[in-house]
Design a protein around this motif. Structure first.
Motif, PDB file in Angstrom:
ATOM      1  N   UNK A  62       0.838  -1.206   0.000  1.00 38.65           N
ATOM      2  CA  UNK A  62       0.000   0.000   0.000  1.00 38.65           C
ATOM      3  C   UNK A  62       0.870   1.252   0.000  1.00 38.65           C
ATOM      4  N   UNK A  63       0.550   2.235  -0.832  1.00 37.10           N
ATOM      5  CA  UNK A  63       1.307   3.490  -0.782  1.00 37.10           C
ATOM      6  C   UNK A  63       1.019   4.213   0.520  1.00 37.10           C
ATOM      7  N   UNK A  64       1.925   5.078   0.960  1.00 38.24           N
ATOM      8  CA  UNK A  64       1.641   5.843   2.178  1.00 38.24           C
ATOM      9  C   UNK A  64       0.417   6.708   1.980  1.00 38.24           C
ATOM     10  N   UNK A  65      -0.364   6.941   3.024  1.00 34.03           N
ATOM     11  CA  UNK A  65      -1.557   7.777   2.867  1.00 34.03           C
ATOM     12  C   UNK A  65      -1.182   9.213   2.553  1.00 34.03           C
ATOM     13  N   UNK A  66      -2.074   9.877   1.840  1.00 32.11           N
ATOM     14  CA  UNK A  66      -1.828  11.279   1.521  1.00 32.11           C
ATOM     15  C   UNK A  66      -2.043  12.118   2.776  1.00 32.11           C
ATOM     16  N   UNK A  67      -1.207  13.097   2.947  1.00 33.05           N
ATOM     17  CA  UNK A  67      -1.307  14.036   4.062  1.00 33.05           C
ATOM     18  C   UNK A  67      -1.048  15.430   3.547  1.00 33.05           C
ATOM     19  N   UNK A  68      -0.597  16.313   4.404  1.00 29.90           N
ATOM     20  CA  UNK A  68      -0.198  17.646   3.933  1.00 29.90           C
ATOM     21  C   UNK A  68       0.934  17.535   2.924  1.00 29.90           C
ATOM     22  N   UNK A  69       1.032  18.508   2.049  1.00 33.36           N
ATOM     23  CA  UNK A  69       2.116  18.502   1.062  1.00 33.36           C
ATOM     24  C   UNK A  69       3.449  18.526   1.807  1.00 33.36           C
ATOM     25  N   UNK A  70       4.335  17.545   1.525  1.00 37.67           N
ATOM     26  CA  UNK A  70       5.584  17.480   2.280  1.00 37.67           C
ATOM     27  C   UNK A  70       6.557  18.585   1.875  1.00 37.67           C
ATOM     28  N   UNK A  71       7.600  18.724   2.683  1.00 39.88           N
ATOM     29  CA  UNK A  71       8.619  19.733   2.380  1.00 39.88           C
ATOM     30  C   UNK A  71       9.508  19.303   1.229  1.00 39.88           C
ATOM     31  N   UNK A  72       9.613  17.975   1.006  1.00 44.99           N
ATOM     32  CA  UNK A  72      10.488  17.492  -0.063  1.00 44.99           C
ATOM     33  C   UNK A  72      10.016  16.116  -0.515  1.00 44.99           C
ATOM     34  N   UNK A  73      10.289  15.807  -1.791  1.00 43.14           N
ATOM     35  CA  UNK A  73      10.055  14.479  -2.342  1.00 43.14           C
ATOM     36  C   UNK A  73      11.398  13.871  -2.735  1.00 43.14           C
ATOM     37  N   UNK A  74      11.467  12.535  -2.670  1.00 38.17           N
ATOM     38  CA  UNK A  74      12.643  11.829  -3.141  1.00 38.17           C
ATOM     39  C   UNK A  74      12.229  10.780  -4.164  1.00 38.17           C
ATOM     40  N   UNK A  75      13.142  10.464  -5.075  1.00 40.88           N
ATOM     41  CA  UNK A  75      12.852   9.464  -6.089  1.00 40.88           C
ATOM     42  C   UNK A  75      12.904   8.068  -5.477  1.00 40.88           C
ATOM     43  N   UNK A  76      11.857   7.272  -5.750  1.00 41.03           N
ATOM     44  CA  UNK A  76      11.809   5.895  -5.288  1.00 41.03           C
ATOM     45  C   UNK A  76      12.265   4.914  -6.370  1.00 41.03           C
ATOM     46  N   UNK A  77      11.816   5.111  -7.594  1.00 39.28           N
ATOM     47  CA  UNK A  77      12.240   4.262  -8.717  1.00 39.28           C
ATOM     48  C   UNK A  77      11.808   4.901 -10.027  1.00 39.28           C
ATOM     49  N   UNK A  78      12.339   4.376 -11.120  1.00 41.73           N
ATOM     50  CA  UNK A  78      11.982   4.867 -12.451  1.00 41.73           C
ATOM     51  C   UNK A  78      12.014   3.722 -13.446  1.00 41.73           C
ATOM     52  N   UNK A  79      11.311   3.903 -14.584  1.00 38.21           N
ATOM     53  CA  UNK A  79      11.267   2.871 -15.626  1.00 38.21           C
ATOM     54  C   UNK A  79      10.865   3.508 -16.946  1.00 38.21           C
ATOM     55  N   UNK A  80      11.396   2.967 -18.050  1.00 36.58           N
ATOM     56  CA  UNK A  80      10.976   3.421 -19.378  1.00 36.58           C
ATOM     57  C   UNK A  80       9.550   2.962 -19.638  1.00 36.58           C
ATOM     58  N   UNK A  81       8.738   3.860 -20.193  1.00 37.95           N
ATOM     59  CA  UNK A  81       7.335   3.526 -20.455  1.00 37.95           C
ATOM     60  C   UNK A  81       6.808   4.342 -21.628  1.00 37.95           C
ATOM     61  N   UNK A  82       7.343   4.130 -22.842  1.00 36.80           N
ATOM     62  CA  UNK A  82       6.938   4.950 -23.984  1.00 36.80           C
ATOM     63  C   UNK A  82       5.513   4.705 -24.463  1.00 36.80           C
ATOM     64  N   UNK A  83       4.876   3.594 -24.061  1.00 35.36           N
ATOM     65  CA  UNK A  83       3.521   3.300 -24.538  1.00 35.36           C
ATOM     66  C   UNK A  83       2.436   3.706 -23.551  1.00 35.36           C
ATOM     67  N   UNK A  84       2.785   4.518 -22.542  1.00 34.93           N
ATOM     68  CA  UNK A  84       1.774   5.104 -21.657  1.00 34.93           C
ATOM     69  C   UNK A  84       1.743   6.612 -21.909  1.00 34.93           C
ATOM     70  N   UNK A  85       0.749   7.098 -22.651  1.00 33.71           N
ATOM     71  CA  UNK A  85       0.709   8.536 -22.957  1.00 33.71           C
ATOM     72  C   UNK A  85       0.394   9.400 -21.752  1.00 33.71           C
ATOM     73  N   UNK A  86      -0.161   8.797 -20.683  1.00 35.04           N
ATOM     74  CA  UNK A  86      -0.403   9.489 -19.420  1.00 35.04           C
ATOM     75  C   UNK A  86       0.031   8.552 -18.299  1.00 35.04           C
ATOM     76  N   UNK A  87       0.315   9.060 -17.093  1.00 33.30           N
ATOM     77  CA  UNK A  87       0.662   8.156 -15.986  1.00 33.30           C
ATOM     78  C   UNK A  87      -0.530   7.274 -15.631  1.00 33.30           C
ATOM     79  N   UNK A  88      -0.315   5.963 -15.566  1.00 31.03           N
ATOM     80  CA  UNK A  88      -1.365   5.013 -15.203  1.00 31.03           C
ATOM     81  C   UNK A  88      -1.100   4.544 -13.777  1.00 31.03           C
TER      82      UNK A  88
END
Length: 421
Positions: A62-88
């Motif tokens: 489960x992703x962490x629950x949404x709360x107030x906008x945090x002071x900073x974000x960090x990258x968790x992971x990334x992947x190539x996805x040329x066949x998704x025209x929008x984030x799914x």
């Protein structure tokens, strides 16, 4: 007089019974081999034989629950996805699509949970009615549509389309498959409801009202599919809004189809009662009612540049069930459009995408981070820093619990709040 039995006797010598049985067995054996060969050939060439489906075997983190906008974000992971025209981003995690393969990733770790692979190239993907849509190319058409459960990866209903390469799958009930000279719509059960344009195999002559038109931009809403087109012999562009539920056979039904006296406009959005078109020249948003009458024209802040999407689909995003506002990225600004009237309310210049709701706030991608915006007024608070390297192009974002999923060009990047920040 001849005996009746002599009349029935064949004129050639009788074949012994054991030879007849042997011949029958040989014929039967040949037939079995032929049928087996046909069955093997079908099995080798059938879609099922060239498909690998690996469902999920464990629950997603489960992703962490949404709360107030945090002071900073960090990258968790990334992947190539040329066949998704929008984030799914769904309840099952994040969907990644490339080449011939669609996969569901754990939102927190990025680990693959399920996958679906064919021996055909992906045309595009989409999401409607709780299912992932994966559209594959077969010869010159993007025709093989499969639906997938976003949590398990299990296959659902499938069907064939007549879409051309470059198509997008947009909207929900109907889903609109776009194209340069042909569009079609289908319901949540994948039953086709309308075809418009150059139909490949028309069932009846004269079913289409016009021919030779070029479709330039598209939008969809509940039981409405909008097309801005340029037709031979007409002085300007035409706005056509289909009503799929009223279509019979090859004859599409329309709420309206009117020439709007422009060349170089863009269809931005449709709602149950309106259509919004960005006019060329001095930026104005023209609003048309259900009958095709222009009911308003509003100046709009577009920022330093106007985006003309190659796929003809304006970059918009709704705020979700609690916020039906349309957030539209012009290419240089993010503009809030009223849900029903599509009238512009506010604009934030200098943005990289339409934004996404994050709790009771709106996070909008800007150079260097994510702007924390009041969705009611458009007032910008602070900018949460996000390191994107030298990336300066469009960024589309989606929230998944407390995570933010960014689509940077053809790459998916998942961000999480920095603990304690």
């Amino acid at each position: 007089m001849l005996h009746p039995r002599k009349l029935l006797r064949p004129p050639w010598p009788q074949v012994p019974a054991e030879r007849r049985h042997r011949g029958d067995r040989m014929v039967a054996a040949v037939l079995v081999l032929l049928l087996g060969g046909v069955g093997l050939l079908y099995a080798v060439q059938s879609p099922a034989a060239n498909t690998e489906s690996v469902p999920a075997t464990a629950a997603a983190t489960p992703p962490p629950p949404v709360g107030p906008v945090p002071a900073a974000f960090e990258e968790l992971w990334r992947a190539d996805s040329p066949a998704t025209p929008v984030p799914l981003a769904t309840d099952g995690g994040v969907v990644v699509a490339e080449g011939t393969r669609v996969s569901g990733r754990d939102a927190v770790s990025g680990a693959e949970r399920w996958s679906y692979t064919r021996d055909l190239a992906l045309c595009t993907t989409g999401f409607a009615d709780g299912r992932i849509m994966a559209l594959y190319r077969n010869d010159e058409y993007c025709s093989e549509l499969t639906t997938l459960d976003p949590v398990s990866g299990e296959r659902g209903p499938n069907r064939t389309l007549d879409a051309r390469p470059g198509t997008r799958l947009i909207g929900q009930d109907p889903v609109l498959a776009t194209g340069e000279d042909y569009v079609e719509t289908f319901r949540s059960d994948l039953v086709r409801t309308a075809e418009y344009g150059t139909v490949r195999a028309p069932a009846e002559y004269g079913g289409q009202p016009r021919s030779g038109c070029t479709f330039r931009s598209f939008a969809a809403a509940q039981d409405r599919a909008g097309v801005l087109e340029r037709c031979p012999g007409e002085a300007g562009e035409r706005l056509s809004v289909l009503r799929p539920s009223g279509t019979e056979g090859d004859r599409p039904a329309f709420d309206s189809s009117v020439e709007i006296g422009t060349d170089g406009a863009q269809l931005i959005a449709v709602s149950p009662e309106r259509a919004a078109v960005l006019l060329p020249g001095v930026p104005r948003l023209a609003l048309f009612d259900r009958g095709g009458r222009k009911v308003g024209e509003f100046p709009v802040t577009v920022g330093a540049a106007i985006s003309v999407p190659a796929d003809g689909v304006a970059r918009t995003r709704t705020g979700g069930p609690d916020d039906p506002t349309r957030y539209w990225w012009t290419g240089g600004a993010t503009v809030a459009l009223e849900a029903g009237t599509l009238q512009p309310r506010w604009a934030v210049p200098g943005t990289l995408g339409p934004g996404t709701r994050y709790g009771d706030r709106l996070l909008v991608p800007v150079p260097g981070g994510l702007a924390d915006v009041d969705p009611g007024s458009g007032a910008v608070g602070r900018t949460v820093p996000v390191a994107r390297g030298d990336r300066a192009g469009p960024v589309q974002v989606a929230a998944l619990g407390g995570l933010v999923v960014e689509l940077r060009g053809t790459e998916i990047v998942v961000l999480g709040p920095v603990p304690g920040a």
